[in-house]
Design an enzyme around this catalytic site. Structure first.
Site: not given
Ligand code: HXC
Length: 261
Positions: A68, A112, A115, A135
């Protein structure tokens, strides 16, 4: 299968296969409202389209979807998410789709994104795929079905491990645990997923939808209820022209010609 465009979901078709490509590559396909609205609309359009027999959802080489959209969620309040029915409003459209849906996953399928893949009927993964429900690192939880579908898919012990630690698992582990159906080298992902979808889409559509509904019963309900449902669906096959054609074609040693009725 990726392409560059302003639309958060790219829509195309190959024969009887509908292909949806998540398209926010700069954000690793983070799932925001615009994307989920577009995905839901495209899914419903393909589901209603008589010329489509199966649907593929895919992302980029680097990410199926990294979850998400955290940037969007960061400012939301409890009152807003309840009022706006977060998740319920546009993420669950996928559950309405009666045709088979295949996820073709390369790179990150996190939160997400994982999921979303779990909610598809078949998951084909590239060797580069990484799955996880991280998460907990945000003090959030996998609230798009993850806490329910992951234990059903891989068992409680492994699901607890993944959810509580927030760790990622690679494609080989996901394959071993039964989260994915097939793993292929990254360069073969599109061919494998589209080939599978084309095979599926070539079968009788009413039979496919019936079969999908039966397996969903096994996933969601009791054995007794599921067996009863399956038996009614079996009997219903005898009311279809396609089942008659399928069996007659077998006996005549010729390929069947299904009319999808
Ligand atoms: C918004 C995101 C994002 C996310 C990555 N980006 N994941 N933006 N939401 N979930 C963005 C980063 O901010 C970054 O933007 C760009 O994408 C590239 O990501 P990087 O982090 O620079 O890449 P990398 O170093 O290769 O790392 C990849 C990654 C990391 C390991 C996937 O991005 C990460 O940990 N992302 C979050 C994963 C996460 O926590 N997902 C769960 C979300 S909560 P910029 O602008 O800096 O270039 C969820 C809840 C669902 O899903 C259930 C209902 C709520």
């Amino acid at each position: 299968m990726s392409a560059v465009s302003e639309s958060p979901v790219l829509v195309r078709r190959e024969g009887r296969v509908g292909i949806l490509t998540l398209n926010r590559p700069q954000q690793l396909n983070a799932l925001n409202d615009a994307l989920m609205d577009a995905l839901g609309a495209a899914l419903l359009a393909f589901d209603a389209d008589e010329g489509i027999g199966a649907i593929v959802i895919t992302g980029s080489d680097k990410a199926f979807a990294a979850g998400a959209d955290i940037a969007a969620m960061a400012g939301w309040t409890y009152t807003e998410v309840v009022r706006d029915q977060f998740i319920t409003r546009n993420w669950e459209t996928l559950r309405q789709v009666r045709k088979p849906v295949i996820a073709a996953v390369a790179g990150f399928a996190l939160g997400g994104g994982c999921e979303l893949a779990l909610a598809c009927d078949i998951v084909v993964a590239a060797e580069s795929a990484r799955f996880g429900l991280p998460e907990i690192k945000l003090a959030m939880l996998p609230g798009a079905g993850g806490t329910q579908r992951l234990p059903r898919a891989i068992g409680k012990a492994k699901a607890m491990d993944l959810c509580l630690s927030g760790r990622l698992m690679d494609a080989a582990e996901a394959d071993r645990l039964g989260l994915v159906s097939r793993v292929v080298p990254a360069e073969r992902l599109a061919d494998e997923a589209l080939g599978l979808a084309a095979t599926v889409a070539g079968y009788s559509l009413p039979a496919l939808m019936s079969l999908k509904a039966c397996v969903q019963r096994a996933w969601e309900g009791s054995l007794t209820e599921g067996i009863g449902y399956e038996r009614r669906e079996l009997y219903a096959r005898f009311a279809t022209e396609d089942a008659r054609e399928g069996m007659q074609a077998f006996l005549a040693k010729r390929p069947p010609v299904f009319q999808h009725r």
